[in-house]
Write a protein that holds these residues in place. Structure first.
Motif, PDB file in Angstrom:
ATOM      1  N   TYR A 142       0.859  -1.175   0.000  1.00 52.75           N
ATOM      2  CA  TYR A 142       0.000   0.000   0.000  1.00 52.75           C
ATOM      3  C   TYR A 142       0.899   1.230   0.000  1.00 52.75           C
ATOM      4  O   TYR A 142       1.769   1.372   0.849  1.00 52.75           O
ATOM      5  N   THR A 143       0.651   2.102  -0.996  1.00 49.43           N
ATOM      6  CA  THR A 143       1.459   3.325  -1.066  1.00 49.43           C
ATOM      7  C   THR A 143       0.575   4.521  -1.361  1.00 49.43           C
ATOM      8  O   THR A 143       0.851   5.303  -2.267  1.00 49.43           O
ATOM      9  N   SER A 144      -0.479   4.697  -0.600  1.00 46.32           N
ATOM     10  CA  SER A 144      -1.394   5.842  -0.619  1.00 46.32           C
ATOM     11  C   SER A 144      -2.277   5.914  -1.855  1.00 46.32           C
ATOM     12  O   SER A 144      -2.749   6.984  -2.204  1.00 46.32           O
ATOM     13  N   ALA A 145      -2.470   4.822  -2.508  1.00 47.91           N
ATOM     14  CA  ALA A 145      -3.439   4.774  -3.610  1.00 47.91           C
ATOM     15  C   ALA A 145      -4.730   4.143  -3.044  1.00 47.91           C
ATOM     16  O   ALA A 145      -5.221   4.567  -2.018  1.00 47.91           O
ATOM     17  N   ALA A 146      -5.260   3.137  -3.694  1.00 47.02           N
ATOM     18  CA  ALA A 146      -6.476   2.489  -3.213  1.00 47.02           C
ATOM     19  C   ALA A 146      -6.243   1.855  -1.854  1.00 47.02           C
ATOM     20  O   ALA A 146      -5.192   1.272  -1.596  1.00 47.02           O
ATOM     21  N   THR A 147      -7.231   1.964  -0.974  1.00 42.85           N
ATOM     22  CA  THR A 147      -7.056   1.425   0.376  1.00 42.85           C
ATOM     23  C   THR A 147      -7.188  -0.084   0.430  1.00 42.85           C
ATOM     24  O   THR A 147      -6.682  -0.709   1.354  1.00 42.85           O
ATOM     25  N   LEU A 148      -7.863  -0.673  -0.547  1.00 42.33           N
ATOM     26  CA  LEU A 148      -7.937  -2.134  -0.632  1.00 42.33           C
ATOM     27  C   LEU A 148      -6.918  -2.583  -1.661  1.00 42.33           C
ATOM     28  O   LEU A 148      -7.005  -2.224  -2.830  1.00 42.33           O
ATOM     29  N   VAL A 149      -5.978  -3.350  -1.197  1.00 38.07           N
ATOM     30  CA  VAL A 149      -4.857  -3.734  -2.048  1.00 38.07           C
ATOM     31  C   VAL A 149      -4.926  -5.230  -2.323  1.00 38.07           C
ATOM     32  O   VAL A 149      -5.073  -6.028  -1.391  1.00 38.07           O
ATOM     33  N   LYS A 150      -4.811  -5.581  -3.564  1.00 33.17           N
ATOM     34  CA  LYS A 150      -4.802  -7.004  -3.929  1.00 33.17           C
ATOM     35  C   LYS A 150      -3.371  -7.426  -4.237  1.00 33.17           C
ATOM     36  O   LYS A 150      -2.601  -6.681  -4.853  1.00 33.17           O
ATOM     37  N   GLY A 151      -3.035  -8.632  -3.769  1.00 35.01           N
ATOM     38  CA  GLY A 151      -1.691  -9.121  -3.975  1.00 35.01           C
ATOM     39  C   GLY A 151      -1.678 -10.450  -4.713  1.00 35.01           C
ATOM     40  O   GLY A 151      -2.661 -10.841  -5.336  1.00 35.01           O
ATOM     41  N   ILE A 152      -0.559 -11.131  -4.571  1.00 37.04           N
ATOM     42  CA  ILE A 152      -0.434 -12.409  -5.257  1.00 37.04           C
ATOM     43  C   ILE A 152      -1.109 -13.517  -4.465  1.00 37.04           C
ATOM     44  O   ILE A 152      -1.379 -13.370  -3.269  1.00 37.04           O
ATOM     45  N   ASN A 153      -1.388 -14.608  -5.155  1.00 38.73           N
ATOM     46  CA  ASN A 153      -1.937 -15.822  -4.526  1.00 38.73           C
ATOM     47  C   ASN A 153      -3.257 -15.591  -3.797  1.00 38.73           C
ATOM     48  O   ASN A 153      -3.564 -16.296  -2.835  1.00 38.73           O
ATOM     49  N   GLY A 154      -4.039 -14.626  -4.256  1.00 36.18           N
ATOM     50  CA  GLY A 154      -5.371 -14.418  -3.695  1.00 36.18           C
ATOM     51  C   GLY A 154      -5.422 -13.620  -2.401  1.00 36.18           C
ATOM     52  O   GLY A 154      -6.490 -13.471  -1.805  1.00 36.18           O
ATOM     53  N   PHE A 155      -4.300 -13.115  -1.947  1.00 36.84           N
ATOM     54  CA  PHE A 155      -4.279 -12.318  -0.725  1.00 36.84           C
ATOM     55  C   PHE A 155      -4.677 -10.871  -1.004  1.00 36.84           C
ATOM     56  O   PHE A 155      -4.440 -10.357  -2.092  1.00 36.84           O
ATOM     57  N   GLU A 156      -5.266 -10.238  -0.012  1.00 32.22           N
ATOM     58  CA  GLU A 156      -5.527  -8.816  -0.084  1.00 32.22           C
ATOM     59  C   GLU A 156      -5.447  -8.220   1.310  1.00 32.22           C
ATOM     60  O   GLU A 156      -5.479  -8.939   2.317  1.00 32.22           O
ATOM     61  N   ALA A 157      -5.315  -6.901   1.360  1.00 30.89           N
ATOM     62  CA  ALA A 157      -5.225  -6.202   2.634  1.00 30.89           C
ATOM     63  C   ALA A 157      -5.921  -4.858   2.494  1.00 30.89           C
ATOM     64  O   ALA A 157      -5.935  -4.252   1.423  1.00 30.89           O
ATOM     65  N   GLU A 158      -6.481  -4.392   3.594  1.00 33.35           N
ATOM     66  CA  GLU A 158      -7.171  -3.111   3.589  1.00 33.35           C
ATOM     67  C   GLU A 158      -6.493  -2.151   4.554  1.00 33.35           C
ATOM     68  O   GLU A 158      -6.294  -2.472   5.735  1.00 33.35           O
ATOM     69  N   PHE A 159      -6.130  -0.993   4.031  1.00 33.75           N
ATOM     70  CA  PHE A 159      -5.540   0.058   4.846  1.00 33.75           C
ATOM     71  C   PHE A 159      -6.669   0.843   5.514  1.00 33.75           C
ATOM     72  O   PHE A 159      -7.522   1.414   4.840  1.00 33.75           O
ATOM     73  N   LYS A 160      -6.667   0.857   6.849  1.00 34.13           N
ATOM     74  CA  LYS A 160      -7.670   1.615   7.594  1.00 34.13           C
ATOM     75  C   LYS A 160      -6.940   2.612   8.481  1.00 34.13           C
ATOM     76  O   LYS A 160      -6.446   2.263   9.564  1.00 34.13           O
ATOM     77  N   LYS A 161      -6.931   3.852   8.029  1.00 31.33           N
ATOM     78  CA  LYS A 161      -6.179   4.876   8.743  1.00 31.33           C
ATOM     79  C   LYS A 161      -6.753   5.120  10.126  1.00 31.33           C
ATOM     80  O   LYS A 161      -6.020   5.303  11.098  1.00 31.33           O
ATOM     81  N   SER A 162      -8.073   5.128  10.234  1.00 29.56           N
ATOM     82  CA  SER A 162      -8.702   5.423  11.527  1.00 29.56           C
ATOM     83  C   SER A 162      -8.381   4.372  12.573  1.00 29.56           C
ATOM     84  O   SER A 162      -8.345   4.654  13.767  1.00 29.56           O
ATOM     85  N   GLU A 163      -8.128   3.160  12.101  1.00 26.81           N
ATOM     86  CA  GLU A 163      -7.805   2.071  13.023  1.00 26.81           C
ATOM     87  C   GLU A 163      -6.311   1.756  13.023  1.00 26.81           C
ATOM     88  O   GLU A 163      -5.889   0.852  13.745  1.00 26.81           O
ATOM     89  N   THR A 164      -5.554   2.461  12.237  1.00 27.80           N
ATOM     90  CA  THR A 164      -4.111   2.196  12.040  1.00 27.80           C
ATOM     91  C   THR A 164      -3.865   0.708  11.854  1.00 27.80           C
ATOM     92  O   THR A 164      -2.992   0.104  12.502  1.00 27.80           O
ATOM     93  N   SER A 165      -4.648   0.114  10.961  1.00 23.87           N
ATOM     94  CA  SER A 165      -4.520  -1.315  10.728  1.00 23.87           C
ATOM     95  C   SER A 165      -4.279  -1.608   9.253  1.00 23.87           C
ATOM     96  O   SER A 165      -4.618  -0.811   8.369  1.00 23.87           O
ATOM     97  N   PHE A 166      -3.709  -2.762   9.024  1.00 22.63           N
ATOM     98  CA  PHE A 166      -3.430  -3.224   7.650  1.00 22.63           C
ATOM     99  C   PHE A 166      -3.485  -4.751   7.689  1.00 22.63           C
ATOM    100  O   PHE A 166      -2.489  -5.434   7.528  1.00 22.63           O
ATOM    101  N   HIS A 167      -4.668  -5.280   7.915  1.00 25.70           N
ATOM    102  CA  HIS A 167      -4.833  -6.725   8.083  1.00 25.70           C
ATOM    103  C   HIS A 167      -4.797  -7.453   6.740  1.00 25.70           C
ATOM    104  O   HIS A 167      -5.337  -6.964   5.744  1.00 25.70           O
ATOM    105  N   LEU A 168      -4.219  -8.625   6.750  1.00 21.76           N
ATOM    106  CA  LEU A 168      -4.096  -9.453   5.542  1.00 21.76           C
ATOM    107  C   LEU A 168      -5.172 -10.531   5.551  1.00 21.76           C
ATOM    108  O   LEU A 168      -5.371 -11.183   6.584  1.00 21.76           O
ATOM    109  N   THR A 169      -5.846 -10.712   4.427  1.00 27.50           N
ATOM    110  CA  THR A 169      -6.907 -11.709   4.356  1.00 27.50           C
ATOM    111  C   THR A 169      -6.801 -12.528   3.081  1.00 27.50           C
ATOM    112  O   THR A 169      -6.188 -12.110   2.095  1.00 27.50           O
ATOM    113  N   LYS A 170      -7.421 -13.689   3.149  1.00 24.62           N
ATOM    114  CA  LYS A 170      -7.557 -14.551   1.973  1.00 24.62           C
ATOM    115  C   LYS A 170      -8.839 -15.353   2.178  1.00 24.62           C
ATOM    116  O   LYS A 170      -9.061 -15.888   3.258  1.00 24.62           O
TER     117      LYS A 170
END
Lengths: 117, 116
Positions: free
Chosen positions: B50-78
């Protein structure tokens, strides 16, 4: 397929011996990082170079460790004398920073596993 | 000062069930955030960033993460775990410093185990 190359992959040595680990960053990358990984401490930053100049080596024990970049294609990490507590996996990573922008990704080598007896 | 906290050192899931690896960060400026994966005896590989573009980031192998500034979180999900996902996962924060320097701060890692 561009990759960071580290040598040796495995090294077993005796306490007091000198150890040199080498890293070939990806061609065109201008930043190089050395990390040490252990079960107890996790990943620790040892040194950080940009355009071959050391920017931060505060994480490195200065009395026995030294890091250099003789040229843009080679980074070295030297331990002299080595001690059993230096046993760890040492990773080199390279990346690209230009115009004040960080492209973000670090590319890691496969690591050098050091065992000091 | 920047820091990263990975809330779980170990996570076990059954194959085919969702994966959630939690990460909270602290940063003085607008950070860049990353997830890396490390398979046994291998180097670290980038999953996503995540580099300040879309807050929902999709990665390789079906993983994604959501940047939540209010919660200072960046959890990884699949949505559905695969046996090959068993590995150690690192959350990383990076921010620029003076003179164009950048530091990458690694979390302590979460070891994911996938049960058959």
């Amino acid at each position: 397929d561009a990759r960071v190359t580290q040598t040796p992959r495995d090294k077993v040595t005796e306490m007091g011996q000198e150890v040199t680990m080498r890293c070939q960053p990806i061609l065109g990358h201008n930043t190089v990082f050395w990390y040490r990984q252990t079960m107890m401490q996790g990943l620790e930053l040892l040194a950080y170079f940009r355009n071959r100049a050391p920017l931060d080596d505060s994480g490195m024990p200065k009395d026995r460790f030294s890091a250099e970049m003789p040229d843009a294609t080679l980074a070295t990490l030297k331990i002299q004398p080595s001690e059993p507590r230096d046993s760890a996996v040492y990773f080199c990573a390279s990346g690209l920073v230009y115009g004040g922008l960080n492209t973000g990704e670090l590319f890691f080598g496969e690591g050098s596993r050091l065992t000091v007896l | 000062a920047q820091s990263v906290t990975q809330l779980d050192s170990h996570v076990s899931v059954s194959e085919g069930t969702p994966v959630l690896l939690r990460c909270n960060y602290s940063s003085s400026y607008s950070p860049s955030l990353f997830w890396y994966v490390q398979h046994p005896n291998k180097g670290l590989q980038l999953l996503l960033k995540y580099t300040s573009a879309a807050t929902l980031v999709k990665g390789i192998n079906g993983f994604e993460a959501e940047f939540k500034k209010s919660e200072t979180s960046f959890h990884l999900t699949k949505p559905s775990a695969h046996m090959s996902d068993a590995a150690e996962y690192f959350c990383v924060v990076s921010e620029g410093g003076t003179s164009g320097t950048y530091k990458y701060i690694f979390g302590t890692g979460t070891r994911l185990k996938v049960l058959a």
